[in-house]
Design a protein around this motif. Structure first.
Motif, PDB file in Angstrom:
ATOM      1  N   ALA A  62      -1.380   7.400   1.762  1.00 20.19           N
ATOM      2  CA  ALA A  62      -2.424   8.317   1.282  1.00 20.19           C
ATOM      3  C   ALA A  62      -2.111   9.742   1.690  1.00 20.19           C
ATOM      4  O   ALA A  62      -2.737  10.304   2.590  1.00 20.19           O
ATOM      5  CB  ALA A  62      -3.782   7.876   1.822  1.00 20.19           C
ATOM      6  N   VAL A  93      -6.830   9.105  -0.880  1.00 17.80           N
ATOM      7  CA  VAL A  93      -7.076   7.798  -1.492  1.00 17.80           C
ATOM      8  C   VAL A  93      -7.834   7.994  -2.805  1.00 17.80           C
ATOM      9  O   VAL A  93      -7.496   7.397  -3.840  1.00 17.80           O
ATOM     10  CB  VAL A  93      -7.869   6.881  -0.540  1.00 17.80           C
ATOM     11  CG1 VAL A  93      -8.421   5.664  -1.303  1.00 17.80           C
ATOM     12  CG2 VAL A  93      -6.981   6.410   0.607  1.00 17.80           C
ATOM     13  N   CYS A 121      -3.085   4.215   5.504  1.00 20.17           N
ATOM     14  CA  CYS A 121      -3.823   5.453   5.818  1.00 20.17           C
ATOM     15  C   CYS A 121      -3.546   6.038   7.198  1.00 20.17           C
ATOM     16  O   CYS A 121      -3.988   7.158   7.484  1.00 20.17           O
ATOM     17  CB  CYS A 121      -5.329   5.202   5.701  1.00 20.17           C
ATOM     18  SG  CYS A 121      -5.840   4.693   4.067  1.00 20.17           S
ATOM     19  N   ALA A 173      -8.061  -0.432   2.416  1.00 19.12           N
ATOM     20  CA  ALA A 173      -7.379   0.650   3.117  1.00 19.12           C
ATOM     21  C   ALA A 173      -7.205   0.232   4.561  1.00 19.12           C
ATOM     22  O   ALA A 173      -8.100  -0.387   5.146  1.00 19.12           O
ATOM     23  CB  ALA A 173      -8.168   1.957   3.024  1.00 19.12           C
ATOM     24  N   TRP A 212      -4.205   1.004   0.265  1.00 16.75           N
ATOM     25  CA  TRP A 212      -3.602   2.231   0.789  1.00 16.75           C
ATOM     26  C   TRP A 212      -3.280   2.102   2.270  1.00 16.75           C
ATOM     27  O   TRP A 212      -4.029   1.487   3.030  1.00 16.75           O
ATOM     28  CB  TRP A 212      -4.538   3.432   0.593  1.00 16.75           C
ATOM     29  CG  TRP A 212      -4.371   4.064  -0.737  1.00 16.75           C
ATOM     30  CD1 TRP A 212      -3.511   5.068  -1.079  1.00 16.75           C
ATOM     31  CD2 TRP A 212      -5.074   3.713  -1.936  1.00 16.75           C
ATOM     32  NE1 TRP A 212      -3.637   5.362  -2.420  1.00 16.75           N
ATOM     33  CE2 TRP A 212      -4.590   4.547  -2.965  1.00 16.75           C
ATOM     34  CE3 TRP A 212      -6.061   2.772  -2.237  1.00 16.75           C
ATOM     35  CZ2 TRP A 212      -5.057   4.471  -4.273  1.00 16.75           C
ATOM     36  CZ3 TRP A 212      -6.526   2.688  -3.539  1.00 16.75           C
ATOM     37  CH2 TRP A 212      -6.021   3.532  -4.534  1.00 16.75           C
ATOM     38  N   PRO A 256       0.807  -1.227   0.000  1.00 20.16           N
ATOM     39  CA  PRO A 256       0.000   0.000   0.000  1.00 20.16           C
ATOM     40  C   PRO A 256       0.836   1.271   0.000  1.00 20.16           C
ATOM     41  O   PRO A 256       1.676   1.461   0.883  1.00 20.16           O
ATOM     42  CB  PRO A 256      -0.801  -0.118   1.309  1.00 20.16           C
ATOM     43  CG  PRO A 256       0.069  -0.963   2.207  1.00 20.16           C
ATOM     44  CD  PRO A 256       0.764  -1.935   1.304  1.00 20.16           C
TER      45      PRO A 256
END
Length: 971
Positions: free
Chosen positions: A68, A145, A105, A166, A103, A65
């Protein structure tokens, strides 16, 4: 058409099969690519790809990932394009590929961005309720994102964007806490006091992957520690002081021991003379490594000395010193301990140990039961209980520490005691760890943190190293990098003292300090987070988790958040092994920095909870540098943003740059390099355009069976088998370096400069029923299908455009499979023959070019070539139509009897066949006859047909077939 037309060629123009295609010469990618994306979305291509893959063997590339935070940089583009090429190639090889982009995060960078907005508004972050703060962080991450998702899609990256993962999703947060619980319950998670990398600016522990190194200038000091217990048999240390050298004066208050090297030879020297500015007292007796005496005397201003004794370091076992600030609150003994990390490369050969601020220091002192003091607070200042230095920031401590040590030395001198204190002060410029977020220096600081145990119970290190033995590395050399990092890493510190993240949802019994290891409690936490997210840990009554049998007042609720590397390392737990995705994943693909980041975190997390590696193969790409090999930097003005490239040149140009680079090494990019890629793209596009134009009106009924194809067509099909083998190797090994440059070379050298050139006359001018023309178009059809599918993983937009230019728009090239050559196409003997023929052809075309430069001929069709061949050469090449192959109007073979045959390449080397120079090369003259108004060949037969005096006989036949009513007067 009147016979009196001023241009006789106009009468026959309609009979020539000139290429026609809707595929334009100019790509216009910045405009066309977004239009293509819109069509794909309207036709739900992503879902059709998913449906088409059902029932096939599964291939899973798990997405590491990205963070973000901010627009994509060129490293993001490199990585995602690499992944997309791999996924598309696997899919077109018959696999079911479901790519779930993800992602990262949580974490400090997002916190900082939100705090920046607070500072601008004059708000105090600490006054904001934690749930409100977390909500603002969540919204910030959600925004990026969405932005990054759109930017990745603009690059042509195919994936289940609607189904992305995420780490801040409720289900993800629950799964991460569940993974923490697994480590808690299997005994690998513990809370301990040990030094970790700490950012005083960010007030949190950091992982190694969050560190970068910059040069700084540090104060260096040489400090004397008086020996108060001498274990040597002859009392060699009597009245002596041990001398240490350090680049961190601020760690002197935390000193608890000294380290020596057992194999190093040490000396006790007596000072006989010093420079006026020297701090060293006359007659001082000093202990240091024999090899460091000369350098120490030079830096400390000692002009003369003599050696009192020498002995091995092992003789120092049991020696004890006193702290140089004894009497000022540092009234403890400082034992001398053996350390295998002590060297004589710099300093004095003795190392001062501050167990609160160094890993080696901690390990050695703890082995001897020495306390680990907590003297430095989270903001980098000394705690209120630190004598002399309370409240001073460690990065500003050099002056007060040196002042205190100088005072101590003066008192000792006045009392006639062995030296204790500052003997010398200097400076050094060296590489030092910094936080990559704040770009500020970090410190090593012992604080209570949560760790995952690498050794001992569970044997995580040994299991991880064993798991790596079954992993494929591309390139293979990367195995050493990851293996050595796992071998050397300390226990994994997974706790962070921040707010935006997944909490280490654990309870600790206040009275006993025991961590609560209750599966039912952990399950209640996980279930609550799956429903309400990690915020529930902050909002709910602890009784909800502890249950009716425990009193919340008896337990400490831990609010540290987990290291974001643990989070991303846990993604396999909530992405893989479900909904048709393999576990372990077939492939992880990231930059080389992820050996200390995501690769390692994922390995340790999966081995710790499941006993296996989460990946079967690791592919590593290098970093992106500018055209001069420099790191990209805004200050240098050399940053290339993906969005700028797609807006100006198109995503396919950026994708072509990726596959034409050696991604195993660091890559370079810049305007000139992108311009070169644009030229390469233009040649590939022209190849596709020529194919499409020459295939105008082609139907399967026109195709010629393989057994009836001429040699030249069978040779081109053989070349396809060689390229298919390259593509297959790329698919099977994930090693794509060199594959697409080879495809480009095939298009430019084998096709545009050779095959298309040779067969152009047949395709344009032969009759509809000509076997030669039908055979050529049969191969062109195969070439179009092969090139479109082979180029589709890279030139995703252009390949689609070239495919739909022949077929219906609904039949996307990305739903096709790679063309698989028939086994009969492979013919090594034929390939060898045509390699030699092409060598001969190079010699002929070289002579033609020389004749053109000399003004003897204009176009090659104005030429007649005489080609001398030996008997052996004639046997090999006598059946070849040299006029067609050399693209001349007439060619004669001259047989040389009893002449030696020496095959030469076109450049005169003997590596490849060609015409033997000893018997003379080809000669070029003007062709005899008239120029055919239709095919432009110069032939004696032109003018022999009454109805069409301007045509050769081949063209007469075609014209009368194509236009039956045509005669010499009208058409």
């Amino acid at each position: 058409m009147s016979e009196s037309s001023p241009d006789p060629q106009d009468r026959y123009r309609e009979t020539v099969f000139l290429p026609r295609t809707s595929f334009p010469m100019r790509g216009g990618l910045p405009i066309r690519e977004p239009e293509t994306l819109a069509r794909w979305k309207a036709s739900d291509l992503d879902q059709r790809i998913i449906e088409a893959g059902r029932g096939r063997e599964v291939f899973t590339l798990h997405d590491g990932p990205p963070y973000a935070n901010g627009h994509l940089h060129i490293g993001h583009a490199l990585n995602k394009i690499n992944k997309d090429v791999v996924n598309r190639a696997q899919r077109m090889s018959g696999k079911r590929v479901r790519y779930i982009p993800g992602w990262d995060c949580h974490g400090l960078p997002i916190e900082w961005r939100v705090e920046e907005e607070y500072r601008k508004a004059g708000k105090n972050k600490d006054a904001v309720p934690v749930l409100q703060f977390r909500a603002e962080c969540r919204e910030y991450a959600r925004k990026w994102v969405d932005i990054q998702s759109a930017e990745f899609q603009r690059l042509g990256v195919q994936g289940e964007w609607h189904n992305r993962y995420a780490t801040m999703d409720f289900s993800s947060e629950a799964a991460i806490v569940e993974e923490i619980g697994r480590f808690l319950l299997n005994g690998l998670l513990y809370r301990g006091l040990r030094p970790v990398m700490w950012s005083p600016v960010e007030k949190t522990a950091l992982a190694e992957a969050e560190i970068e190194y910059h040069d700084i200038t540090s104060t260096t000091i040489d400090v004397a520690f008086p020996v108060i217990a001498d274990p040597t048999p002859d009392q060699a240390l009597s009245g002596a002081s041990a001398v240490i050298w350090t680049t961190t004066p601020w760690t002197i208050p935390a000193n608890r021991a000294l380290a020596y090297g057992p194999e190093i030879t040490y000396a006790v020297i007596q000072v006989d003379d010093v420079a006026p500015e020297s701090l060293v007292p006359l007659a001082a007796r000093l202990l240091l490594a024999e090899d460091r005496v000369a350098d120490f005397c030079k830096t400390s201003g000692i002009l003369e000395h003599h050696v009192l004794s020498t002995f091995p370091g092992s003789a120092l076992e049991g020696a004890i010193c006193s702290h140089p600030l004894r009497g000022e609150g540092y009234d403890f003994d400082v034992p001398m301990l053996p350390g295998d990390f002590v060297t004589t490369d710099a300093g004095t050969g003795l190392v001062h140990l501050a167990p609160s601020h160094g890993q080696d220091d901690f390990v050695v002192t703890r082995a001897y039961g020495i306390e680990v003091p907590e003297l430095v607070q989270d903001d980098g200042t000394y705690a209120p209980w630190v004598p002399l230095f309370a409240g001073v920031h460690v990065f500003k401590a050099a002056d007060p520490v040196c002042a205190a040590l100088t005072d101590a030395l003066q008192r000792r001198i006045a009392n006639g005691d062995a030296p204790a204190g500052l003997l010398a002060r200097g400076s050094i410029t060296h590489s030092y760890p910094h936080s990559w977020r704040s770009r500020k220096p970090i410190i090593f600081r012992a604080t209570p943190q949560w760790f995952i145990r690498m050794d001992g119970e569970g044997h995580l290190r040994a299991k991880a190293l064993d798991a790596l033995k079954g992993v494929t590395f591309v390139p293979e050399i990367a195995r050493n990098r990851l293996t050595s990092m796992v071998e050397q890493r300390p226990d994994w510190c997974i706790s962070r003292q921040r707010a935006w993240g997944v909490p280490i949802a654990i309870f600790v019994h206040k009275a006993s300090g025991e961590v609560l290891r209750d599966p039912e409690v952990m399950q209640r936490v996980v279930d609550a987070m799956r429903e309400q997210g990690a915020d529930v840990w902050y909002s709910a009554d602890p009784a909800r988790f502890l249950g009716p049998d425990r009193n919340p007042a008896d337990y400490e609720q831990v609010f540290d958040i987990v290291d974001v590397w643990f989070e991303s390392g846990s993604t396999h737990a909530f992405v893989l092994g479900q909904d048709g995705l393999n576990f372990p994943a077939d492939l992880y693909l990231e930059g080389s920095d992820q050996h200390r980041g995501w690769f390692q975190a994922s390995l340790l997390e999966s081995v710790g909870t499941r006993g296996v590696s989460p990946f079967r193969a690791l592919v590593t790409n290098g970093f992106v540098l500018d055209e001069q090999g420099r790191k990209m930097s805004k200050s240098l003005g050399n940053v290339i943003a993906p969005a700028d490239v797609t807006d100006k040149l198109g995503a396919d140009i950026l994708r072509l740059w990726v596959v034409n680079s050696d991604t195993n090494e660091d890559l370079r990019i810049g305007n000139e390099i992108l311009k070169q890629q644009g030229e390469l793209y233009r040649r590939l596009r022209n190849t596709l355009r020529w194919l499409l134009g020459a295939l105008d009106g082609f139907s399967p009924a026109e195709a010629v069976p393989f057994s009836e194809l001429p040699e030249l067509e069978r040779y081109i099909l053989h070349r396809l088998t060689e390229l298919h083998a390259l593509v297959r190797r790329g698919v099977e090994t994930h090693q794509w370096v060199g594959v697409y440059p080879a495809l480009h070379g095939f298009c430019t050298t084998d096709l545009s400069a050779f095959y298309f050139d040779v067969r152009k006359d047949a395709i344009y001018c032969d009759g509809v029923d000509s076997l030669r023309r039908r055979a050529s178009r049969t191969v062109l059809d195969i070439l179009h299908r092969a090139l479109c599918t082979w180029l589709a993983p890279v030139l995703v937009f252009t390949a689609e455009e070239a495919w739909t230019a022949r077929f219906e728009e609904g039949e996307s090239v990305h739903l096709q499979a790679f063309l698989t050559p028939d086994a009969a196409w492979r013919d090594e003997a034929l390939a060898d023959r045509w390699t030699r023929l092409r060598g001969v052809r190079r010699v002929v075309t070289s002579e033609l070019e020389a004749a053109r430069r000399a003004g003897l001929i204009g176009a090659s069709l104005e030429a007649r070539v005489r080609l001398p061949l030996t008997e052996r050469e004639a046997a090999d090449f006598g059946d070849v139509d040299w006029a067609e192959l050399a693209i001349v109007s007439q060619a004669d073979v001259e047989l040389l009897v009893n002449a030696p045959t020496i095959y030469l390449d076109g450049d005169g080397s003997e590596a490849l066949p060609g015409i033997s120079e000893p018997h003379g090369g080809p000669t070029v003259a003007e062709a005899q006859g008239q120029k055919c108004a239709r095919c432009w060949k110069v032939l004696p037969e032109v003018g022999s047909h009454g109805a069409h005096p301007g045509l050769c006989l081949r063209c007469v036949d075609v014209v009368e077939t194509r236009m039956p009513g045509m005669d010499g007067a009208s058409a």
